[in-house]
Design a protein around this motif. Structure first.
Motif, PDB file in Angstrom:
ATOM      1  N   ARG A  91     -56.850  32.809  10.500  1.00 13.80           N
ATOM      2  CA  ARG A  91     -57.162  32.324  11.848  1.00 13.80           C
ATOM      3  C   ARG A  91     -58.364  31.389  11.921  1.00 13.80           C
ATOM      4  O   ARG A  91     -58.574  30.744  12.941  1.00 13.80           O
ATOM      5  CB  ARG A  91     -57.427  33.514  12.761  1.00 13.80           C
ATOM      6  N   ALA A  92     -59.167  31.347  10.885  1.00 13.42           N
ATOM      7  CA  ALA A  92     -60.422  30.600  10.963  1.00 13.42           C
ATOM      8  C   ALA A  92     -60.204  29.105  10.768  1.00 13.42           C
ATOM      9  O   ALA A  92     -59.544  28.682   9.826  1.00 13.42           O
ATOM     10  CB  ALA A  92     -61.406  31.125   9.916  1.00 13.42           C
ATOM     11  N   ALA A  93     -60.765  28.310  11.668  1.00 14.43           N
ATOM     12  CA  ALA A  93     -60.728  26.867  11.488  1.00 14.43           C
ATOM     13  C   ALA A  93     -61.768  26.451  10.450  1.00 14.43           C
ATOM     14  O   ALA A  93     -61.543  25.548   9.652  1.00 14.43           O
ATOM     15  CB  ALA A  93     -61.005  26.158  12.813  1.00 14.43           C
ATOM     16  N   LEU A  94     -62.933  27.127  10.461  1.00 17.14           N
ATOM     17  CA  LEU A  94     -63.960  26.852   9.457  1.00 17.14           C
ATOM     18  C   LEU A  94     -63.595  27.635   8.206  1.00 17.14           C
ATOM     19  O   LEU A  94     -63.589  28.874   8.213  1.00 17.14           O
ATOM     20  CB  LEU A  94     -65.344  27.280   9.960  1.00 17.14           C
ATOM     21  N   VAL A  95     -63.274  26.937   7.130  1.00 14.87           N
ATOM     22  CA  VAL A  95     -62.851  27.577   5.888  1.00 14.87           C
ATOM     23  C   VAL A  95     -64.043  28.195   5.165  1.00 14.87           C
ATOM     24  O   VAL A  95     -64.000  29.346   4.749  1.00 14.87           O
ATOM     25  CB  VAL A  95     -62.122  26.564   4.977  1.00 14.87           C
ATOM     26  N   HIS A  96     -65.115  27.425   5.022  1.00 15.87           N
ATOM     27  CA  HIS A  96     -66.353  27.898   4.395  1.00 15.87           C
ATOM     28  C   HIS A  96     -67.442  26.874   4.677  1.00 15.87           C
ATOM     29  O   HIS A  96     -67.164  25.799   5.170  1.00 15.87           O
ATOM     30  CB  HIS A  96     -66.181  28.104   2.875  1.00 15.87           C
ATOM     31  N   PHE A  97     -68.670  27.238   4.367  1.00 12.57           N
ATOM     32  CA  PHE A  97     -69.724  26.227   4.333  1.00 12.57           C
ATOM     33  C   PHE A  97     -70.386  26.334   2.974  1.00 12.57           C
ATOM     34  O   PHE A  97     -70.330  27.368   2.315  1.00 12.57           O
ATOM     35  CB  PHE A  97     -70.714  26.335   5.503  1.00 12.57           C
ATOM     36  N   ALA A  98     -70.964  25.218   2.524  1.00 13.26           N
ATOM     37  CA  ALA A  98     -71.457  25.143   1.159  1.00 13.26           C
ATOM     38  C   ALA A  98     -72.961  24.927   1.125  1.00 13.26           C
ATOM     39  O   ALA A  98     -73.507  24.175   1.927  1.00 13.26           O
ATOM     40  CB  ALA A  98     -70.756  24.010   0.407  1.00 13.26           C
ATOM     41  N   ILE A  99     -73.577  25.588   0.177  1.00  6.85           N
ATOM     42  CA  ILE A  99     -75.003  25.429  -0.096  1.00  6.85           C
ATOM     43  C   ILE A  99     -75.119  24.702  -1.432  1.00  6.85           C
ATOM     44  O   ILE A  99     -74.605  25.170  -2.447  1.00  6.85           O
ATOM     45  CB  ILE A  99     -75.716  26.791  -0.152  1.00  6.85           C
ATOM     46  N   ARG A 100     -75.764  23.544  -1.407  1.00 10.83           N
ATOM     47  CA  ARG A 100     -75.927  22.765  -2.627  1.00 10.83           C
ATOM     48  C   ARG A 100     -77.019  23.391  -3.485  1.00 10.83           C
ATOM     49  O   ARG A 100     -78.074  23.779  -2.984  1.00 10.83           O
ATOM     50  CB  ARG A 100     -76.289  21.319  -2.298  1.00 10.83           C
ATOM     51  N   THR A 101     -76.773  23.486  -4.775  1.00  4.52           N
ATOM     52  CA  THR A 101     -77.711  24.100  -5.709  1.00  4.52           C
ATOM     53  C   THR A 101     -77.532  23.494  -7.093  1.00  4.52           C
ATOM     54  O   THR A 101     -76.447  23.011  -7.422  1.00  4.52           O
ATOM     55  CB  THR A 101     -77.496  25.635  -5.770  1.00  4.52           C
ATOM     56  N   ASP A 102     -78.576  23.543  -7.882  1.00  2.13           N
ATOM     57  CA  ASP A 102     -78.479  23.137  -9.284  1.00  2.13           C
ATOM     58  C   ASP A 102     -77.981  24.287 -10.155  1.00  2.13           C
ATOM     59  O   ASP A 102     -77.680  24.086 -11.321  1.00  2.13           O
ATOM     60  CB  ASP A 102     -79.843  22.668  -9.814  1.00  2.13           C
ATOM     61  N   GLU A 126     -62.471  20.289 -12.290  1.00  5.16           N
ATOM     62  CA  GLU A 126     -62.393  18.847 -12.491  1.00  5.16           C
ATOM     63  C   GLU A 126     -61.398  18.293 -11.491  1.00  5.16           C
ATOM     64  O   GLU A 126     -60.274  18.781 -11.398  1.00  5.16           O
ATOM     65  CB  GLU A 126     -61.962  18.521 -13.916  1.00  5.16           C
ATOM     66  N   THR A 127     -61.828  17.296 -10.725  1.00  3.94           N
ATOM     67  CA  THR A 127     -60.953  16.709  -9.714  1.00  3.94           C
ATOM     68  C   THR A 127     -60.379  15.398 -10.205  1.00  3.94           C
ATOM     69  O   THR A 127     -60.893  14.778 -11.145  1.00  3.94           O
ATOM     70  CB  THR A 127     -61.719  16.444  -8.401  1.00  3.94           C
ATOM     71  N   SER A 128     -59.321  14.960  -9.529  1.00  2.00           N
ATOM     72  CA  SER A 128     -58.783  13.623  -9.757  1.00  2.00           C
ATOM     73  C   SER A 128     -58.859  12.892  -8.426  1.00  2.00           C
ATOM     74  O   SER A 128     -59.205  13.484  -7.409  1.00  2.00           O
ATOM     75  CB  SER A 128     -57.345  13.700 -10.282  1.00  2.00           C
ATOM     76  N   GLY A 129     -58.555  11.632  -8.421  1.00  2.00           N
ATOM     77  CA  GLY A 129     -58.623  10.863  -7.185  1.00  2.00           C
ATOM     78  C   GLY A 129     -59.359   9.562  -7.401  1.00  2.00           C
ATOM     79  O   GLY A 129     -59.502   9.093  -8.531  1.00  2.00           O
ATOM     80  N   ASP A 130     -59.858   8.968  -6.299  1.00  2.00           N
ATOM     81  CA  ASP A 130     -60.560   7.685  -6.382  1.00  2.00           C
ATOM     82  C   ASP A 130     -61.729   7.744  -7.356  1.00  2.00           C
ATOM     83  O   ASP A 130     -61.932   6.846  -8.153  1.00  2.00           O
ATOM     84  CB  ASP A 130     -61.085   7.259  -5.009  1.00  2.00           C
ATOM     85  N   VAL A 131     -62.507   8.802  -7.233  1.00  2.34           N
ATOM     86  CA  VAL A 131     -63.654   8.997  -8.108  1.00  2.34           C
ATOM     87  C   VAL A 131     -63.583  10.436  -8.630  1.00  2.34           C
ATOM     88  O   VAL A 131     -63.977  11.369  -7.938  1.00  2.34           O
ATOM     89  CB  VAL A 131     -64.991   8.775  -7.360  1.00  2.34           C
ATOM     90  N   PRO A 132     -63.030  10.646  -9.838  1.00  4.40           N
ATOM     91  CA  PRO A 132     -62.970  12.004 -10.373  1.00  4.40           C
ATOM     92  C   PRO A 132     -64.357  12.630 -10.448  1.00  4.40           C
ATOM     93  O   PRO A 132     -65.351  11.939 -10.677  1.00  4.40           O
ATOM     94  CB  PRO A 132     -62.377  11.811 -11.763  1.00  4.40           C
ATOM     95  N   MET A 133     -64.407  13.922 -10.207  1.00  8.17           N
ATOM     96  CA  MET A 133     -65.687  14.642 -10.216  1.00  8.17           C
ATOM     97  C   MET A 133     -65.559  15.903 -11.045  1.00  8.17           C
ATOM     98  O   MET A 133     -64.469  16.445 -11.210  1.00  8.17           O
ATOM     99  CB  MET A 133     -66.090  15.064  -8.793  1.00  8.17           C
ATOM    100  N   ILE A 134     -66.700  16.366 -11.513  1.00  2.40           N
ATOM    101  CA  ILE A 134     -66.789  17.683 -12.122  1.00  2.40           C
ATOM    102  C   ILE A 134     -67.676  18.508 -11.194  1.00  2.40           C
ATOM    103  O   ILE A 134     -68.844  18.176 -10.979  1.00  2.40           O
ATOM    104  CB  ILE A 134     -67.360  17.617 -13.548  1.00  2.40           C
ATOM    105  N   LEU A 135     -67.103  19.554 -10.612  1.00  2.00           N
ATOM    106  CA  LEU A 135     -67.800  20.417  -9.669  1.00  2.00           C
ATOM    107  C   LEU A 135     -68.054  21.770 -10.314  1.00  2.00           C
ATOM    108  O   LEU A 135     -67.215  22.271 -11.059  1.00  2.00           O
ATOM    109  CB  LEU A 135     -66.953  20.634  -8.406  1.00  2.00           C
ATOM    110  N   HIS A 136     -69.176  22.375 -10.014  1.00  2.00           N
ATOM    111  CA  HIS A 136     -69.470  23.738 -10.452  1.00  2.00           C
ATOM    112  C   HIS A 136     -69.623  24.539  -9.169  1.00  2.00           C
ATOM    113  O   HIS A 136     -70.564  24.298  -8.405  1.00  2.00           O
ATOM    114  CB  HIS A 136     -70.733  23.756 -11.302  1.00  2.00           C
ATOM    115  N   ALA A 155     -73.415  13.244  -6.269  1.00  2.00           N
ATOM    116  CA  ALA A 155     -73.549  12.651  -4.942  1.00  2.00           C
ATOM    117  C   ALA A 155     -72.263  11.881  -4.598  1.00  2.00           C
ATOM    118  O   ALA A 155     -71.619  11.286  -5.467  1.00  2.00           O
ATOM    119  CB  ALA A 155     -74.742  11.702  -4.901  1.00  2.00           C
ATOM    120  N   VAL A 156     -71.891  11.914  -3.336  1.00  2.25           N
ATOM    121  CA  VAL A 156     -70.718  11.187  -2.877  1.00  2.25           C
ATOM    122  C   VAL A 156     -71.055   9.714  -2.799  1.00  2.25           C
ATOM    123  O   VAL A 156     -72.093   9.329  -2.262  1.00  2.25           O
ATOM    124  CB  VAL A 156     -70.267  11.703  -1.483  1.00  2.25           C
TER     125      VAL A 156
END
Length: 158
Positions: A91-102, A126-136, A155-156
């Protein structure tokens, strides 16, 4: 004359808390936020509210269970009627919120040690798309059933 900037970025995320003091302790002691201000506005349905400094003049806004803030329960929260994880996700419209951290692993571990429930152990995606990213990233259910993501990402690019 210059036109006013209409979108100046995200200002805050608001949570309705079953136990405001416990939630404040969780975010300050486990996750490193700082209490910026406490306030009330009885005519607006706010019994007690705390702003937590999230950096760059952004805040997490925490309402106590008795408050009836805009977008929240019109009768306050009822602890014995907490939604299940599945009901919240369905039911939630907000899926999550994120805290940026090293260091998503350490912040995840601190959150769990302070009472959060693990949702997804920190891992590398690892993402694909316009600019692939590695997320932790790692995810927990916070004390008030909110889903919190801990993320280290590049950074985006604009």
């Amino acid at each position: 004359m210059t036109a006013p900037m209409l979108n100046r970025g995200l200002d805050h995320v608001a949570l309705h808390c079953y136990d405001l003091d416990a939630t404040v302790r969780f975010y300050t002691e486990a996750l490193g936020f700082r209490v910026a201000q406490e306030w009330s506005a009885p005519d607006a349905g706010v019994h007690r509210c705390v702003f937590l400094d999230a950096g760059d003049d952004r805040v997490i806004e925490l309402f106590d269970a008795a408050s009836t803030p805009p977008g929240g329960s019109p009768t306050g929260l009822v602890p014995r009627r907490r939604p299940t994880d599945e009901e919240r996700a369905d039911r939630a419209a907000l899926v999550h919120f994120a805290i940026r951290t090293d260091d998503p692993v350490t912040l995840f571990q601190r959150a769990v040690a302070a009472g959060a429930r693990p949702l997804m152990e920190p891992s590398v995606i690892e993402t694909s798309g316009d600019v692939p990213m590695i997320l932790h990233v790692g995810f927990v259910h916070g004390l008030d059933d909110e889903v919190i993501e801990f993320i280290d990402r590049p950074a985006v690019r604009h």
